[in-house]
Design a protein around this motif. Sequence first.
Motif, PDB file in Angstrom:
ATOM      1  N   CYS A 139     -11.134   7.541 -18.374  1.00  6.63           N
ATOM      2  CA  CYS A 139     -12.502   7.319 -17.910  1.00  6.63           C
ATOM      3  C   CYS A 139     -13.463   7.049 -19.060  1.00  6.63           C
ATOM      4  O   CYS A 139     -14.590   6.621 -18.841  1.00  6.63           O
ATOM      5  CB  CYS A 139     -12.995   8.499 -17.087  1.00  6.63           C
ATOM      6  SG  CYS A 139     -12.137   8.623 -15.525  1.00  6.63           S
ATOM      7  N   GLY A 169     -15.781  11.987 -17.906  1.00  5.01           N
ATOM      8  CA  GLY A 169     -15.552  10.690 -18.539  1.00  5.01           C
ATOM      9  C   GLY A 169     -16.733   9.749 -18.388  1.00  5.01           C
ATOM     10  O   GLY A 169     -17.054   8.989 -19.295  1.00  5.01           O
ATOM     11  N   SER A 170     -17.389   9.786 -17.240  1.00  2.56           N
ATOM     12  CA  SER A 170     -18.511   8.878 -16.990  1.00  2.56           C
ATOM     13  C   SER A 170     -19.710   9.210 -17.852  1.00  2.56           C
ATOM     14  O   SER A 170     -20.599   8.388 -18.033  1.00  2.56           O
ATOM     15  CB  SER A 170     -18.929   8.931 -15.520  1.00  2.56           C
ATOM     16  OG  SER A 170     -17.837   8.636 -14.718  1.00  2.56           O
ATOM     17  N   THR A 211     -19.262  10.501 -20.936  1.00  2.00           N
ATOM     18  CA  THR A 211     -18.774  10.623 -22.304  1.00  2.00           C
ATOM     19  C   THR A 211     -18.752   9.275 -23.008  1.00  2.00           C
ATOM     20  O   THR A 211     -18.279   8.303 -22.446  1.00  2.00           O
ATOM     21  CB  THR A 211     -17.340  11.198 -22.305  1.00  2.00           C
ATOM     22  OG1 THR A 211     -17.341  12.357 -21.480  1.00  2.00           O
ATOM     23  CG2 THR A 211     -16.916  11.585 -23.694  1.00  2.00           C
ATOM     24  N   PHE A 248     -17.912   4.414 -23.571  1.00  2.00           N
ATOM     25  CA  PHE A 248     -18.302   3.652 -22.399  1.00  2.00           C
ATOM     26  C   PHE A 248     -18.540   4.587 -21.225  1.00  2.00           C
ATOM     27  O   PHE A 248     -17.655   5.341 -20.853  1.00  2.00           O
ATOM     28  CB  PHE A 248     -17.241   2.619 -22.050  1.00  2.00           C
ATOM     29  CG  PHE A 248     -17.012   1.635 -23.153  1.00  2.00           C
ATOM     30  CD1 PHE A 248     -17.872   0.571 -23.332  1.00  2.00           C
ATOM     31  CD2 PHE A 248     -15.971   1.796 -24.050  1.00  2.00           C
ATOM     32  CE1 PHE A 248     -17.686  -0.330 -24.373  1.00  2.00           C
ATOM     33  CE2 PHE A 248     -15.778   0.901 -25.089  1.00  2.00           C
ATOM     34  CZ  PHE A 248     -16.642  -0.169 -25.255  1.00  2.00           C
ATOM     35  N   GLY A 249     -19.686   4.547 -20.652  1.00  2.49           N
ATOM     36  CA  GLY A 249     -19.958   5.376 -19.488  1.00  2.49           C
ATOM     37  C   GLY A 249     -21.113   4.798 -18.722  1.00  2.49           C
ATOM     38  O   GLY A 249     -22.179   4.535 -19.273  1.00  2.49           O
TER      39      GLY A 249
HETATM   40 NA    NA Z   1     -17.086   7.297 -20.516  1.00  2.00          NA
END
Ligand code: NA
Lengths: 431, 219, 316
Positions: free
Chosen positions: A328, A369-370, A372, A375-376
Motif C-alpha cells: 500500500c 499504507g494510505s 504512509t 505514495f499515499g
Molecule cells: Na502510502
Amino acid sequence: MAAAIFSIMIVLLLLGFPMMVPLIAGALVGFVTLFGGLGQLETMIQQMMAGIRPASLIAVPMFIFAADIMTRGQSAGRLIDMVMAFVGHLKGGLAISTAAACTMFGAVSGSTQATVVAIGGPLRPRMQKAGYGDSFILALIVNASDIAFLIPPSIGMIIYGVVSNTSIAELFIAGIGPGLLILVLFAVYSWAYAVRNGVPTEPRASWGERLRAVRAALWPLGFPVIIIGGIYGGIFSPTEAAAACVLYALILETLVFREMGLRDIYRTAKSTGLITGVVFILVAAGAAFSWVISFAQIPQAILSGAGIDQMGQIGVLFAISIAFFIGCMFVDPIVVILILVPIFAPVVADVGLDPVLVGTLITLQVAIGSATPPFGCDIFTAIAVFKRPYMEVIRGTPPFILILLGVSVALIFFPQIALFFRDLAFPGEAG
Amino acid sequence: MSSDQSLRAQVSPAQGPTQAQSQTDTTAADDPDEVAYVSSLPGVLGTIDAAIARAESALLAAGVLLMALNTVANVVGRYLFQSSLFFTEELNRILIVVITFAGISYAARQGRHIRMSAIYDALPPRARKILMIAIALITAALMFGLCWFAVAYLLTQAGRGRVLPALQIPVWTTLVIVPIGLFMTGMQYLLTAVKNAISRDVYLSTVVLEGYDDEETEV
Amino acid sequence: DTWRYAFEEALDEVQGIYAQKFKEEIEANTDHEIQLFPYGTLGESADIMEQAQDGILQFVDQSPGFTGSLIPEAQVFFVPYLLPQEPETLASFFKNSKAINEMFPKLYADQGLELLTMFPEGEVAITTKEPFKTPEDLDEVKVRTMTNPLLVESYKAFGATPTPLPWGEVYGALQTNIIQGQENPMFFIESTKMYEVTDYVTRIGHNNFTTAVMANKDFFEDLSDEDRQAIRDAADAAFAHIIDYQKGLTEASVEKIKEAKPSMTFTTLSEEERQPFKDAAGEVEAKFLEMTGDSGKEILDQMKEDLKTAEDATQS
Ligand code: NA
Ligand code: NA
C-alpha cells in the motif's frame, strides 16, 4: 524489473519531479519492459482511465466542493464554534474533537480523501489559531481520516469479504474495536502534544454561551443530519450524500447566510476541479502502475520466495501485515487486496486463522499504507487542498504511524481487540 | 509578454483576492486559482492560450456543478418519481474524466502539481534553475508522449465502436478531453522550461515563482 | 509460451473453476503455461476485454451482458425466459445451438476475437427484503441492476423500480435500504454475502447467467494446428467440467446460505405464478429488437428455434 522500476520512481520523486512523473514513468518502464517496446501503451491509457472510473470516487470532488463552500461561508465556522464551546477549555480538546470528527465522517462517507478535505479543511485553520503546529495538524488529519477504513461501511472490507469469501457483516463489526482503540490512542497523543507544547486552552464556556453556540449552528447542523441520517436512513448512498451536502451548502451560504454570490460559487467550483485534477491524475497514474505490478505477477514472485507456508499463525499474520503495508506504500489499496488476498488464502486456511481477523488486520494495514509516504492518496489530497509542501505534510506522521503499527502488533497478539465485538454479535462463530 | 516583475506581483499574497473572509480565517482551499493567468506566448498565440485557460476553468467549474446537479437529480428522481436516472453513473464518469484532464492542465498553469521538493529546495539557485528546466522538459516530453498514445487509444476505441450501455453514445467521444488535457499540460511544462531559460528567477509554472507562500508558516 | 487468461470472477467462482480446468488441460497437453488473472487484478470487465482485443491477454472470459456495448446482439441473453431451465436441456442448448456456435462466432470475429465457448453460470435468483409473488408485490421495490438497458427494461416490466448501481455500492445500499433487492446466480449470492443484507430469495426462472470465453483472434490464427486443437479440446473439457460442476451447485449454495442464515426464506414460483412475469417479457423482447434491428431479430429467432430443438432432444 521491480527493483529497477522502484529505483527510478524514488529517484524522480526525490529530484522534485511532479509526483505524477514518477508514477507514470514507473508504469511506462514496466510496459516497455513487459512488451519489449511502446506497442502496448494504449493499455496504459486505458488503465489510467480505469483508475478514475470507480463511482465511489465521485464523493471526493463533491465533499471537496461542499467543504469549500462551508469554509468560505459561515457554516463551518459556526459548527466549529459550537464544538469549541464544549471542548475549548480541555487540554488538547480541539485536536481530540478533530480526530473524532475525522473518524466519524470517514466512517459514514466511506472516503478517507473526502474526510481529509471535509473535516480537515475547516478545522485546520482553527487548530492553527489555537496554537497547534501545522505538521501535527496535517498528520493528525491524514491519519485520523484513515481510521475510517476500519469503521463500516468500509469498501476495503467489502472487497476483502468478496475475494476471501468472508462474512462482510462480521468484518464490519470486527473493525470497530481496533478503530476505536486507534482513536483513543490518537486522543491520548493529542493530549500529550498539547501539554508538552503548552497549547493554550480557552476559558470554559458557560451553558448560556454553549446554548447560543448551538443556536448559531442550528442550520449547519443540517450537514451531519444529511450525512449520517441520510446514509444510515437509507436515503442516500455516500456519494449522493456528498452531492446533497453541496446543494445544502449552496442554499445556506447564498440564501440563508447570504455569504456567497454566483461569482464565489464559480470560483469555488473551479478550485474544486483543480484540486480534483491534481489528486486524480495521481490516482490514474497509480492505477496504470498497479496494473504493471499485477500483470508482471511481481507480488507472487516475491512472496513465493518468502516461504510463507513454513510459518505459524503469528508468522503468517506478520507476513501479511508486512506485505500489505509495503504494497500500500506504492500501489492502490483495492488492487493490493485483490492481488494479495488470493495469494495468502491457502496458507491462512492451512494454519487455521480466522479470516475475519485476517481481514481486519489487512484493512488496518491498508489504512496505514494510505497515510504512509512516499505514495499515499490521503497525503496527496492534503498537499493539494492545503497547499503545503510534501515534507511538511509528512513531517508529523511518525508518532501516528508508530501508534498504528503498535495497534497492528497488538491485534496480532490479542485478536480479541477485533473479535470481541464480533463474537458478541455472532455467538455461533466463536472459536 | 509580461515582465518578470509583474509576474512576481501577481503571486504575492498581498495581491490576494478581496474575498469575504469567513469566521474561520483563511480557508484550506482559499483561492488556489488566485494567480491570474497571463499567457507568456506572444501575439495571437498568447490570445489563444489565454482563451484556452479560460475554457479550462469554465470546464472545471461546469463539470463540478453538473456533477452535483446530476447526482442530486438522481436521488430526487428515485424518491419522488420512483425512477432512477438511468444515465447518472455514466454521466458522472464522463464528468470526472473532464474534470481530471482539464484540471491537470489548469494545475500546470498554476504550478499546483504535487511534488516532493526536499532535495531540490536544498540546492543553490543556479542548480535549482537547471534542475527545474530539466524537470519541466522531461515532464513535457512525458505528457506529449502520453497524449500521442491517448490519441491512439481514442482511435482504437472509435474503430471498435464501443458505446456506453445506458447513454448509447460512443465511448471515444467521452475521452476526447484526455489527449487535449495531456497536450495542454505538456505545453505548459514546455513553456515553463522556456520561461526558466530566459528569466533570472526560477519558475514552477509560467506565472508562478518557486516557493510556497509563507503566509501559513508553522506556529 | 506463457498465455494469460483473465476473467470476471474470483478463482473459486464459476468462471474461475472453468479457467482452472482450462489451464490444467492446456498445461497437461501442451508445453504452454497459463497465468490466471481473476476479477479486478487487471481491471474491470471492459478493460480485460480490450486487453484481449489488443493481444495483451490471450484469453478472456466476458459475459455477453457486458459485451453488449461492443456487440449489441449479445444482449439477447438478457431477454427473459429465452433460455431453458432444465439443466440437461440447458447443456444441450449451449452445446448445439446454431446461434451460439455459428452466428455469434462471426460477430466476435469482427471484434478480433475467437469465440471458444459460451456456458451458463446458473439460474439468476432475486434477493429482496420482502417476499414477492406477483409484479404488483414489486411495486416501489428498488432492485439493483447492471447499467444495461435491457435489464432495466426487464425490471420495469416486472413491476419493480430498476436502480442501476455500481457493484461496489450494492452491499452497503442494501444494508441501508437505498435498494431493496438485486439479482444474481445463487453461488454469487452466497459468495458475495448478499444474503446478509436481504431476507428472501425468489426464483422466477427468468434467466440463466451466461458467460463466454474467447481468445485473441490473431494469436489464435497464428498458432500451429496442434495448439489450436489443444485449445479447442481444453475448452470442450472445461465446458464438460463446468456443466458437471454446476450440477447441484445452486442447491449447495442454498445449503451454505441456510447454514449461515437460517432465517433466509427461499421461494420458487410455480409455472402459474411465473406467467405474469413471462407476459412482461414481450416488452423486453421488443426493446431488444428496437436496439439491434434485423441482425438482432435473426439471432433471437434462431435462439428460439435452438431452444425448441434442445427441448425436443432432451425431453423425449
Ligand atoms: Na502510502
Ligand atoms: Na468507513
